[in-house]
Design an enzyme around this catalytic site. Sequence first.
Site, PDB file in Angstrom:
ATOM      1  N   TRP A 151      39.854  29.582  42.720  1.00  0.00           N
ATOM      2  CA  TRP A 151      40.715  29.238  41.595  1.00  0.00           C
ATOM      3  C   TRP A 151      40.696  30.282  40.479  1.00  0.00           C
ATOM      4  O   TRP A 151      41.505  30.202  39.560  1.00  0.00           O
ATOM      5  CB  TRP A 151      40.298  27.898  40.986  1.00  0.00           C
ATOM      6  CG  TRP A 151      38.820  27.725  40.777  1.00  0.00           C
ATOM      7  CD1 TRP A 151      37.953  27.025  41.574  1.00  0.00           C
ATOM      8  CD2 TRP A 151      38.025  28.273  39.721  1.00  0.00           C
ATOM      9  NE1 TRP A 151      36.672  27.117  41.069  1.00  0.00           N
ATOM     10  CE2 TRP A 151      36.690  27.868  39.938  1.00  0.00           C
ATOM     11  CE3 TRP A 151      38.308  29.070  38.604  1.00  0.00           C
ATOM     12  CZ2 TRP A 151      35.640  28.232  39.091  1.00  0.00           C
ATOM     13  CZ3 TRP A 151      37.269  29.448  37.761  1.00  0.00           C
ATOM     14  CH2 TRP A 151      35.948  29.028  38.008  1.00  0.00           C
ATOM     15  N   ASN A 152      39.775  31.240  40.498  1.00  0.00           N
ATOM     16  CA  ASN A 152      39.665  32.125  39.333  1.00  0.00           C
ATOM     17  C   ASN A 152      40.807  33.143  39.243  1.00  0.00           C
ATOM     18  O   ASN A 152      41.270  33.475  38.159  1.00  0.00           O
ATOM     19  CB  ASN A 152      38.305  32.830  39.307  1.00  0.00           C
ATOM     20  CG  ASN A 152      38.053  33.689  40.523  1.00  0.00           C
ATOM     21  OD1 ASN A 152      38.540  33.410  41.623  1.00  0.00           O
ATOM     22  ND2 ASN A 152      37.272  34.733  40.346  1.00  0.00           N
ATOM     23  N   ALA A 176      44.328  27.220  49.810  1.00  0.00           N
ATOM     24  CA  ALA A 176      44.147  27.661  48.436  1.00  0.00           C
ATOM     25  C   ALA A 176      43.437  26.579  47.628  1.00  0.00           C
ATOM     26  O   ALA A 176      43.205  25.468  48.103  1.00  0.00           O
ATOM     27  CB  ALA A 176      45.501  28.007  47.816  1.00  0.00           C
ATOM     28  N   GLU A 178      42.571  23.651  45.068  1.00  0.00           N
ATOM     29  CA  GLU A 178      43.279  22.465  44.573  1.00  0.00           C
ATOM     30  C   GLU A 178      43.416  22.473  43.057  1.00  0.00           C
ATOM     31  O   GLU A 178      44.324  21.838  42.511  1.00  0.00           O
ATOM     32  CB  GLU A 178      42.541  21.194  45.017  1.00  0.00           C
ATOM     33  CG  GLU A 178      42.620  20.909  46.495  1.00  0.00           C
ATOM     34  CD  GLU A 178      41.745  21.858  47.317  1.00  0.00           C
ATOM     35  OE1 GLU A 178      42.123  22.148  48.476  1.00  0.00           O
ATOM     36  OE2 GLU A 178      40.694  22.320  46.792  1.00  0.00           O
ATOM     37  N   SER A 229      31.631  31.310  46.581  1.00  0.00           N
ATOM     38  CA  SER A 229      30.209  31.409  46.275  1.00  0.00           C
ATOM     39  C   SER A 229      29.396  31.808  47.499  1.00  0.00           C
ATOM     40  O   SER A 229      29.793  31.563  48.647  1.00  0.00           O
ATOM     41  CB  SER A 229      29.688  30.072  45.738  1.00  0.00           C
ATOM     42  OG  SER A 229      29.642  29.103  46.776  1.00  0.00           O
ATOM     43  N   GLU A 250      33.830  37.716  50.908  1.00  0.00           N
ATOM     44  CA  GLU A 250      33.754  38.301  49.566  1.00  0.00           C
ATOM     45  C   GLU A 250      33.104  37.244  48.693  1.00  0.00           C
ATOM     46  O   GLU A 250      33.746  36.280  48.282  1.00  0.00           O
ATOM     47  CB  GLU A 250      35.151  38.684  49.073  1.00  0.00           C
ATOM     48  CG  GLU A 250      35.130  39.680  47.917  1.00  0.00           C
ATOM     49  CD  GLU A 250      35.185  39.015  46.574  1.00  0.00           C
ATOM     50  OE1 GLU A 250      34.098  38.791  45.987  1.00  0.00           O
ATOM     51  OE2 GLU A 250      36.288  38.716  46.099  1.00  0.00           O
ATOM     52  N   CYS A 284      33.872  37.535  39.829  1.00  0.00           N
ATOM     53  CA  CYS A 284      32.699  37.849  40.637  1.00  0.00           C
ATOM     54  C   CYS A 284      32.120  39.225  40.316  1.00  0.00           C
ATOM     55  O   CYS A 284      30.932  39.458  40.512  1.00  0.00           O
ATOM     56  CB  CYS A 284      33.027  37.743  42.123  1.00  0.00           C
ATOM     57  SG  CYS A 284      34.391  38.805  42.649  1.00  0.00           S
ATOM     58  N   GLU A 381      24.321  33.512  39.517  1.00  0.00           N
ATOM     59  CA  GLU A 381      25.553  34.062  38.952  1.00  0.00           C
ATOM     60  C   GLU A 381      26.075  33.179  37.821  1.00  0.00           C
ATOM     61  O   GLU A 381      26.346  31.996  38.033  1.00  0.00           O
ATOM     62  CB  GLU A 381      26.611  34.166  40.054  1.00  0.00           C
ATOM     63  CG  GLU A 381      27.919  34.767  39.594  1.00  0.00           C
ATOM     64  CD  GLU A 381      28.938  34.877  40.716  1.00  0.00           C
ATOM     65  OE1 GLU A 381      29.897  35.654  40.567  1.00  0.00           O
ATOM     66  OE2 GLU A 381      28.789  34.176  41.745  1.00  0.00           O
TER      67      GLU A 381
END
Length: 478
Positions: A151-152, A176, A178, A229, A250, A284, A381
């Site tokens: 979502w970012n 994708a 939600e 993640s 990734e 990220c 993170e």
Amino acid sequence: MSYPNVLLLIDNVWREGRRNATRAVHNPANEEVIGTVALATTTDLDDAVACAASGFEVWRRTPAVERTRVMLGAAELLTQRAESIANLLTLEQGKPLAESRAEIAMSADIIRWAANEAPRIYGRIVPPRAAGVQQMVQKEPVGPVAAFTPWNFPIAQVARKVAPALASGCSLVLKAAEETPASAAELVRAFVDAGLPAGVLALVFGEPAEISEHLITHRAIRKITFTGSTPVGKQLAALAGMHMKRVTMELGGHAPVIVAADADVARAARTLADAKFRNAGQICLSPTRMMVAQTAFDEFMETFLARIREIRVGDGMLEGSTMGPLANKRRLDAMERLTHDALSRGASLATGGVRLGDSGNFFAPTVLTEPSKDSLVLNSEPFGPVATVWRFAELGEAIAEANRLDYGLSAYAFTRAIKTVSRLAAEVQAGTLWVNQAAAAWPELPFGGVKDSGYGYEGGPESLDAYLQAKTVAISDV
């Protein structure tokens, strides 16, 4: 502007899921429900995969120049529709409109670059060891792909997977996020409207664990690509490995920064302040662990904090906002937890550390100095607007800290000395080292991680390689 109720796309038809189930979509700036997204059942997923399998047979035989034409058309439509899509993106994700517009422009650039690479997928002729023999290696698309995006960056991350896959001749089933479905749907719509054949690209939403398990284990799916993640990525990679599926991962990062004593310290501080709080730190490759030479520390902090004070936190739809809300309440809670833990272990709070306002997921840009090495913020993170800064005495000390974690996605350095650059390039363990600049993940550059930050690449010719397999053809005269 109005927000749509987002549907699934299967066989180039926008439709509800078989059970008509939906999930609410919220505006993170005020927590209001702005629309819904359709949720797929396993039957919907089977439909999408079946269409992807048939679409693959069409698309793999489509001449590369025609694939290029369709993709360039999609990029042009995305550009033409940029303003309306940017509004949707900001409404559902929260980032300022300027950042939304930039993301759409970058996504169109990614598509154009990959489209122009399609006619450059070459094989080779290999000299034989005997007369009357011909040997060649040809590149073929691997098959239908299951792609999972976060979502970012709900448009750019989709483009980074869809563009090289389509350029290579693969079909995709895209799952994708939600939380941000409308902007991803608009990117997919641009491909459909540009003439992409039915079945080549499907879009689904639903319960993540159910969808990932169903798609990854499906016999027709031959390649998995995931951005997200590290813990989830490890689970999906293990599942894919059990079924001998090719994988690109990734994953997360915790980017170290080394500001050497000979750096342009003021420039480094301004650059890092801008980079760290872009997209509210939900990136990220965001610079998170900033190590500054002792002699440069005071100057760095003065400029760094002054730059941060210029940030205007607010609704991304409002003019003047330069940092929006966090995308969901989970991130808001995480920022509080990381900050409180660091302070309890001896860190100092230079700025921020608090929620802002009575509604929405707003958190102040936060800087923690001299945190303990066992603090949560230095070991997991942050993925939000929290930066850590501390001093180092000797370059080797900073390099050791940069490499201490299992993350290895991006790293940053600021120095005027070529000797220092050479040492850092050789010793820092990261997929990309950015020197004297913020990250610029251009389409022509390979982007990927080492260690727990994943494997495989998005961007550059390497991104197309991930969707191709080599076939050796050896022919002997009869």
